[in-house]
Design a protein around this motif. Structure first.
Motif, PDB file in Angstrom:
ATOM      1  N   ARG A 139     -29.428 -91.930 -56.865  1.00  0.00           N
ATOM      2  CA  ARG A 139     -27.999 -92.065 -56.543  1.00  0.00           C
ATOM      3  C   ARG A 139     -27.605 -91.241 -55.323  1.00  0.00           C
ATOM      4  NH1 ARG A 139     -24.167 -91.988 -61.699  1.00  0.00           N
ATOM      5  NH2 ARG A 139     -22.795 -92.841 -60.123  1.00  0.00           N
ATOM      6  N   ILE A 140     -28.321 -90.141 -55.071  1.00  0.00           N
ATOM      7  CA  ILE A 140     -27.949 -89.276 -53.944  1.00  0.00           C
ATOM      8  C   ILE A 140     -28.884 -89.440 -52.749  1.00  0.00           C
ATOM      9  CG2 ILE A 140     -26.849 -87.611 -55.462  1.00  0.00           C
ATOM     10  CD1 ILE A 140     -29.247 -85.756 -55.031  1.00  0.00           C
ATOM     11  N   GLY A 141     -29.862 -90.338 -52.858  1.00  0.00           N
ATOM     12  CA  GLY A 141     -30.763 -90.574 -51.741  1.00  0.00           C
ATOM     13  C   GLY A 141     -31.765 -89.469 -51.504  1.00  0.00           C
ATOM     14  N   MET A 142     -32.247 -88.881 -52.577  1.00  0.00           N
ATOM     15  CA  MET A 142     -33.214 -87.783 -52.499  1.00  0.00           C
ATOM     16  C   MET A 142     -34.423 -88.156 -53.341  1.00  0.00           C
ATOM     17  SD  MET A 142     -32.541 -83.852 -53.815  1.00  0.00           S
ATOM     18  CE  MET A 142     -31.364 -83.456 -52.526  1.00  0.00           C
ATOM     19  N   ASP A 143     -35.607 -87.727 -52.922  1.00  0.00           N
ATOM     20  CA  ASP A 143     -36.766 -88.018 -53.763  1.00  0.00           C
ATOM     21  C   ASP A 143     -36.736 -87.111 -54.994  1.00  0.00           C
ATOM     22  OD1 ASP A 143     -39.079 -85.749 -53.228  1.00  0.00           O
ATOM     23  OD2 ASP A 143     -37.797 -86.073 -51.477  1.00  0.00           O
ATOM     24  N   ARG A 144     -37.324 -87.599 -56.088  1.00  0.00           N
ATOM     25  CA  ARG A 144     -37.263 -86.882 -57.357  1.00  0.00           C
ATOM     26  C   ARG A 144     -37.914 -85.510 -57.275  1.00  0.00           C
ATOM     27  NH1 ARG A 144     -39.612 -84.902 -61.265  1.00  0.00           N
ATOM     28  NH2 ARG A 144     -41.645 -85.598 -60.571  1.00  0.00           N
ATOM     29  N   ALA A 145     -38.989 -85.387 -56.512  1.00  0.00           N
ATOM     30  CA  ALA A 145     -39.682 -84.097 -56.403  1.00  0.00           C
ATOM     31  C   ALA A 145     -38.767 -83.025 -55.792  1.00  0.00           C
ATOM     32  CB  ALA A 145     -40.956 -84.245 -55.593  1.00  0.00           C
ATOM     33  N   THR A 146     -38.030 -83.391 -54.770  1.00  0.00           N
ATOM     34  CA  THR A 146     -37.103 -82.440 -54.148  1.00  0.00           C
ATOM     35  C   THR A 146     -35.987 -82.089 -55.116  1.00  0.00           C
ATOM     36  OG1 THR A 146     -37.601 -83.314 -51.955  1.00  0.00           O
ATOM     37  CG2 THR A 146     -35.546 -82.077 -52.189  1.00  0.00           C
ATOM     38  N   TYR A 147     -35.458 -83.100 -55.799  1.00  0.00           N
ATOM     39  CA  TYR A 147     -34.405 -82.854 -56.793  1.00  0.00           C
ATOM     40  C   TYR A 147     -34.920 -81.913 -57.880  1.00  0.00           C
ATOM     41  CZ  TYR A 147     -30.895 -83.513 -60.336  1.00  0.00           C
ATOM     42  OH  TYR A 147     -29.927 -83.272 -61.273  1.00  0.00           O
ATOM     43  N   ASN A 148     -36.136 -82.143 -58.336  1.00  0.00           N
ATOM     44  CA  ASN A 148     -36.743 -81.292 -59.356  1.00  0.00           C
ATOM     45  C   ASN A 148     -36.841 -79.848 -58.873  1.00  0.00           C
ATOM     46  OD1 ASN A 148     -39.558 -80.043 -60.376  1.00  0.00           O
ATOM     47  ND2 ASN A 148     -38.558 -81.193 -62.017  1.00  0.00           N
ATOM     48  N   LEU A 165     -28.736 -77.569 -50.102  1.00  0.00           N
ATOM     49  CA  LEU A 165     -27.643 -77.538 -49.137  1.00  0.00           C
ATOM     50  C   LEU A 165     -26.340 -77.851 -49.855  1.00  0.00           C
ATOM     51  CD1 LEU A 165     -29.259 -79.598 -46.247  1.00  0.00           C
ATOM     52  CD2 LEU A 165     -28.918 -77.117 -46.322  1.00  0.00           C
ATOM     53  N   LEU A 166     -25.251 -77.376 -49.314  1.00  0.00           N
ATOM     54  CA  LEU A 166     -23.943 -77.656 -49.906  1.00  0.00           C
ATOM     55  C   LEU A 166     -23.719 -79.154 -50.027  1.00  0.00           C
ATOM     56  CD1 LEU A 166     -21.238 -76.772 -51.009  1.00  0.00           C
ATOM     57  CD2 LEU A 166     -20.425 -76.557 -48.644  1.00  0.00           C
ATOM     58  N   ASP A 167     -24.106 -79.907 -48.997  1.00  0.00           N
ATOM     59  CA  ASP A 167     -23.940 -81.361 -49.051  1.00  0.00           C
ATOM     60  C   ASP A 167     -24.691 -81.960 -50.240  1.00  0.00           C
ATOM     61  OD1 ASP A 167     -22.508 -81.048 -46.744  1.00  0.00           O
ATOM     62  OD2 ASP A 167     -23.901 -82.147 -45.461  1.00  0.00           O
ATOM     63  N   SER A 168     -25.877 -81.458 -50.513  1.00  0.00           N
ATOM     64  CA  SER A 168     -26.663 -81.952 -51.655  1.00  0.00           C
ATOM     65  C   SER A 168     -25.985 -81.607 -52.969  1.00  0.00           C
ATOM     66  CB  SER A 168     -28.078 -81.369 -51.633  1.00  0.00           C
ATOM     67  OG  SER A 168     -28.779 -81.798 -50.493  1.00  0.00           O
ATOM     68  N   LEU A 169     -25.444 -80.403 -53.081  1.00  0.00           N
ATOM     69  CA  LEU A 169     -24.747 -80.016 -54.305  1.00  0.00           C
ATOM     70  C   LEU A 169     -23.519 -80.892 -54.531  1.00  0.00           C
ATOM     71  CD1 LEU A 169     -24.968 -76.126 -54.118  1.00  0.00           C
ATOM     72  CD2 LEU A 169     -26.187 -77.637 -55.701  1.00  0.00           C
ATOM     73  N   ILE A 170     -22.808 -81.202 -53.464  1.00  0.00           N
ATOM     74  CA  ILE A 170     -21.638 -82.080 -53.574  1.00  0.00           C
ATOM     75  C   ILE A 170     -22.071 -83.459 -54.062  1.00  0.00           C
ATOM     76  CG2 ILE A 170     -19.864 -83.297 -52.234  1.00  0.00           C
ATOM     77  CD1 ILE A 170     -19.713 -80.698 -50.486  1.00  0.00           C
ATOM     78  N   ARG A 171     -23.147 -83.989 -53.510  1.00  0.00           N
ATOM     79  CA  ARG A 171     -23.652 -85.303 -53.927  1.00  0.00           C
ATOM     80  C   ARG A 171     -24.138 -85.282 -55.371  1.00  0.00           C
ATOM     81  NH1 ARG A 171     -26.818 -86.298 -48.325  1.00  0.00           N
ATOM     82  NH2 ARG A 171     -25.095 -87.256 -47.215  1.00  0.00           N
ATOM     83  N   ILE A 172     -24.813 -84.218 -55.772  1.00  0.00           N
ATOM     84  CA  ILE A 172     -25.298 -84.114 -57.152  1.00  0.00           C
ATOM     85  C   ILE A 172     -24.108 -84.115 -58.117  1.00  0.00           C
ATOM     86  CG2 ILE A 172     -26.423 -82.587 -58.822  1.00  0.00           C
ATOM     87  CD1 ILE A 172     -28.318 -81.744 -56.476  1.00  0.00           C
ATOM     88  N   GLN A 187     -33.651 -87.247 -64.033  1.00  0.00           N
ATOM     89  CA  GLN A 187     -33.763 -86.727 -62.675  1.00  0.00           C
ATOM     90  C   GLN A 187     -33.895 -87.879 -61.684  1.00  0.00           C
ATOM     91  OE1 GLN A 187     -37.042 -83.970 -62.453  1.00  0.00           O
ATOM     92  NE2 GLN A 187     -35.776 -82.262 -63.143  1.00  0.00           N
ATOM     93  N   GLU A 188     -34.691 -88.857 -62.040  1.00  0.00           N
ATOM     94  CA  GLU A 188     -34.911 -90.008 -61.157  1.00  0.00           C
ATOM     95  C   GLU A 188     -33.603 -90.732 -60.864  1.00  0.00           C
ATOM     96  OE1 GLU A 188     -37.127 -92.524 -58.736  1.00  0.00           O
ATOM     97  OE2 GLU A 188     -37.848 -90.748 -59.770  1.00  0.00           O
ATOM     98  N   GLN A 189     -32.770 -90.927 -61.879  1.00  0.00           N
ATOM     99  CA  GLN A 189     -31.497 -91.623 -61.687  1.00  0.00           C
ATOM    100  C   GLN A 189     -30.581 -90.870 -60.723  1.00  0.00           C
ATOM    101  OE1 GLN A 189     -30.575 -91.827 -65.883  1.00  0.00           O
ATOM    102  NE2 GLN A 189     -30.753 -94.071 -65.869  1.00  0.00           N
TER     103      GLN A 189
END
Length: 78
Positions: free
Chosen positions: A39-48, A58-65, A33-35
């Motif tokens: 790579r997408i400029g998001m903190d791990r807690a939000t990604y989790n 957000l759609l932009d976040s899904l595209i980056r993921i 998750q951290e990696q």
């Protein structure tokens, strides 16, 4: 200010399913998750929270993921 109406149960279930697809795809690609978060400029807690289905991405976040994991967006949202 009007109170926010929570999403219906079926929306929450689909959000969790998308999070599960992200997690499964990330693990298959060999990333933590951290990696991916870095790579997408998001903190791990939000990604989790996205992977757990506790937060809507957000759609932009899904595209980056998808790009960070190396898969088409459609693979994450089937």
């Amino acid at each position: 200010m009007p109170r926010s109406v929570p999403p219906p149960d079926w929306v929450i279930a689909r959000r969790r399913a998308v999070g599960d697809r992200i997690r499964i795809t990330r693990l298959a690609a060999g990333y933590t998750q951290e990696q991916v978060a870095l790579r997408i400029g998001m903190d791990r807690a939000t990604y989790n929270r996205i992977e757990q289905g506790h937060a809507s991405a957000l759609l932009d976040s899904l595209i980056r993921i998808a790009d960070a994991i190396g898969v088409p967006l459609s693979e994450l949202v089937e």
